[in-house]
Design a protein around this motif. Structure first.
Motif, mmCIF file in Angstrom:
data_model
loop_
_atom_site.group_PDB
_atom_site.id
_atom_site.type_symbol
_atom_site.label_atom_id
_atom_site.label_comp_id
_atom_site.label_asym_id
_atom_site.label_seq_id
_atom_site.Cartn_x
_atom_site.Cartn_y
_atom_site.Cartn_z
ATOM 1 N N ASN A 296 3.871 -34.608 -7.756
ATOM 2 C CA ASN A 296 3.739 -36.055 -7.577
ATOM 3 C C ASN A 296 4.460 -36.737 -8.739
ATOM 4 O OD1 ASN A 296 1.960 -36.416 -9.815
ATOM 5 N ND2 ASN A 296 0.203 -35.900 -8.521
ATOM 6 N N LYS A 297 4.526 -38.046 -8.695
ATOM 7 C CA LYS A 297 5.301 -38.782 -9.692
ATOM 8 C C LYS A 297 4.824 -38.491 -11.115
ATOM 9 C CE LYS A 297 6.696 -43.372 -11.093
ATOM 10 N NZ LYS A 297 6.257 -44.731 -11.236
ATOM 11 N N ASP A 298 3.509 -38.519 -11.344
ATOM 12 C CA ASP A 298 2.973 -38.272 -12.690
ATOM 13 C C ASP A 298 3.258 -36.847 -13.160
ATOM 14 O OD1 ASP A 298 1.998 -40.864 -12.834
ATOM 15 O OD2 ASP A 298 -0.021 -40.300 -12.158
ATOM 16 N N GLU A 299 3.089 -35.880 -12.272
ATOM 17 C CA GLU A 299 3.364 -34.490 -12.627
ATOM 18 C C GLU A 299 4.838 -34.305 -12.980
ATOM 19 O OE1 GLU A 299 0.039 -32.324 -9.745
ATOM 20 O OE2 GLU A 299 2.041 -32.776 -8.958
ATOM 21 N N TYR A 300 5.700 -34.919 -12.173
ATOM 22 C CA TYR A 300 7.140 -34.814 -12.418
ATOM 23 C C TYR A 300 7.507 -35.398 -13.773
ATOM 24 C CZ TYR A 300 12.176 -35.130 -11.866
ATOM 25 O OH TYR A 300 13.523 -34.989 -12.056
ATOM 26 N N GLU A 301 6.963 -36.581 -14.082
ATOM 27 C CA GLU A 301 7.274 -37.214 -15.367
ATOM 28 C C GLU A 301 6.770 -36.369 -16.526
ATOM 29 O OE1 GLU A 301 5.696 -41.179 -15.099
ATOM 30 O OE2 GLU A 301 7.282 -41.834 -13.725
ATOM 31 N N GLN A 302 5.585 -35.814 -16.377
ATOM 32 C CA GLN A 302 5.035 -34.944 -17.431
ATOM 33 C C GLN A 302 5.916 -33.703 -17.610
ATOM 34 O OE1 GLN A 302 1.050 -33.600 -16.590
ATOM 35 N NE2 GLN A 302 0.739 -32.842 -18.640
ATOM 36 N N PHE A 303 6.332 -33.111 -16.512
ATOM 37 C CA PHE A 303 7.196 -31.927 -16.566
ATOM 38 C C PHE A 303 8.546 -32.275 -17.190
ATOM 39 C CE2 PHE A 303 10.107 -28.962 -14.142
ATOM 40 C CZ PHE A 303 9.800 -27.850 -14.905
ATOM 41 N N GLN A 304 9.088 -33.418 -16.819
ATOM 42 C CA GLN A 304 10.379 -33.853 -17.350
ATOM 43 C C GLN A 304 10.292 -34.057 -18.867
ATOM 44 O OE1 GLN A 304 11.797 -37.600 -15.772
ATOM 45 N NE2 GLN A 304 13.895 -36.838 -15.783
ATOM 46 N N LYS A 305 9.233 -34.703 -19.345
ATOM 47 C CA LYS A 305 9.055 -34.910 -20.788
ATOM 48 C C LYS A 305 8.900 -33.574 -21.513
ATOM 49 C CE LYS A 305 6.992 -39.486 -20.431
ATOM 50 N NZ LYS A 305 5.760 -40.269 -20.536
ATOM 51 N N PHE A 306 8.148 -32.677 -20.920
ATOM 52 C CA PHE A 306 7.948 -31.347 -21.492
ATOM 53 C C PHE A 306 9.288 -30.646 -21.670
ATOM 54 C CE2 PHE A 306 7.266 -26.791 -21.052
ATOM 55 C CZ PHE A 306 6.227 -26.559 -21.935
ATOM 56 N N ALA A 307 10.124 -30.672 -20.647
ATOM 57 C CA ALA A 307 11.434 -30.012 -20.702
ATOM 58 C C ALA A 307 12.335 -30.688 -21.731
ATOM 59 C CB ALA A 307 12.081 -30.036 -19.325
ATOM 60 N N GLU A 308 12.344 -31.998 -21.741
ATOM 61 C CA GLU A 308 13.199 -32.725 -22.686
ATOM 62 C C GLU A 308 12.832 -32.422 -24.131
ATOM 63 O OE1 GLU A 308 12.886 -36.859 -21.611
ATOM 64 O OE2 GLU A 308 14.146 -36.609 -19.831
ATOM 65 N N LYS A 309 11.537 -32.363 -24.434
ATOM 66 C CA LYS A 309 11.097 -32.055 -25.798
ATOM 67 C C LYS A 309 11.606 -30.698 -26.267
ATOM 68 C CE LYS A 309 6.795 -34.661 -26.146
ATOM 69 N NZ LYS A 309 5.331 -34.549 -26.277
ATOM 70 N N ARG A 310 11.804 -29.800 -25.328
ATOM 71 C CA ARG A 310 12.242 -28.450 -25.672
ATOM 72 C C ARG A 310 13.731 -28.241 -25.402
ATOM 73 N NH1 ARG A 310 7.318 -29.222 -24.690
ATOM 74 N NH2 ARG A 310 5.668 -27.978 -25.594
ATOM 75 N N ASP A 311 14.409 -29.335 -25.107
ATOM 76 C CA ASP A 311 15.846 -29.307 -24.842
ATOM 77 C C ASP A 311 16.187 -28.310 -23.738
ATOM 78 O OD1 ASP A 311 18.389 -30.339 -25.309
ATOM 79 O OD2 ASP A 311 18.903 -28.743 -26.723
ATOM 80 N N LEU A 312 15.406 -28.352 -22.651
ATOM 81 C CA LEU A 312 15.615 -27.471 -21.509
ATOM 82 C C LEU A 312 15.935 -28.298 -20.275
ATOM 83 C CD1 LEU A 312 12.501 -25.138 -21.916
ATOM 84 C CD2 LEU A 312 14.861 -24.565 -22.479
ATOM 85 N N SER A 313 16.698 -27.718 -19.390
ATOM 86 C CA SER A 313 16.885 -28.347 -18.077
ATOM 87 C C SER A 313 15.582 -28.155 -17.298
ATOM 88 C CB SER A 313 18.037 -27.679 -17.330
ATOM 89 O OG SER A 313 17.682 -26.348 -16.986
#
Length: 101
Positions: free
Chosen positions: A14-31
């Motif tokens: 869902n939108k919230d899960e996606y945003e959380q996942f996206q932030k998680f990946a960005e913090k770790r410099d991952l796609s």
């Protein structure tokens, strides 16, 4: 890996899960692809069946086997133990009350 060796997995967030996942990946410099791949592998690793013979799981059986039987148990009451102790074995000092400072 050749394309014949790989399989694709898809999921929905869902939108919230996606945003959380996206932030998680960005913090770790991952796609998102790499973050999802790593997350899935870690989840699989954590969920592997445990070895029931692992000592971490058999230690309770060993303790039970070596513990006193119910007929050998120490049946003294707390009052009996207090009467036995005369206070000579240890010195006790009370700490200052922090509220009095």
């Amino acid at each position: 890996m050749s394309s014949n060796d790989t399989r694709h997995v898809q999921t929905e967030l869902n939108k919230d899960e996606y945003e959380q996942f996206q932030k998680f990946a960005e913090k770790r410099d991952l796609s998102l692809k790499e973050a999802g791949h790593r997350a899935l592998l870690e989840w699989i690793e954590r969920r592997q069946d445990v070895d029931p013979t692992d000592p971490a799981f058999t230690v309770l059986d060993e303790i039970e086997a070596h513990s006193l039987s119910t007929t050998e148990a120490d049946a003294r009451e707390e009052d009996d133990l207090v009467e036995e102790w005369h206070g000579r074995d240890a010195s006790i000092s009370l700490a200052d009350d922090p509220a009095s400072r």
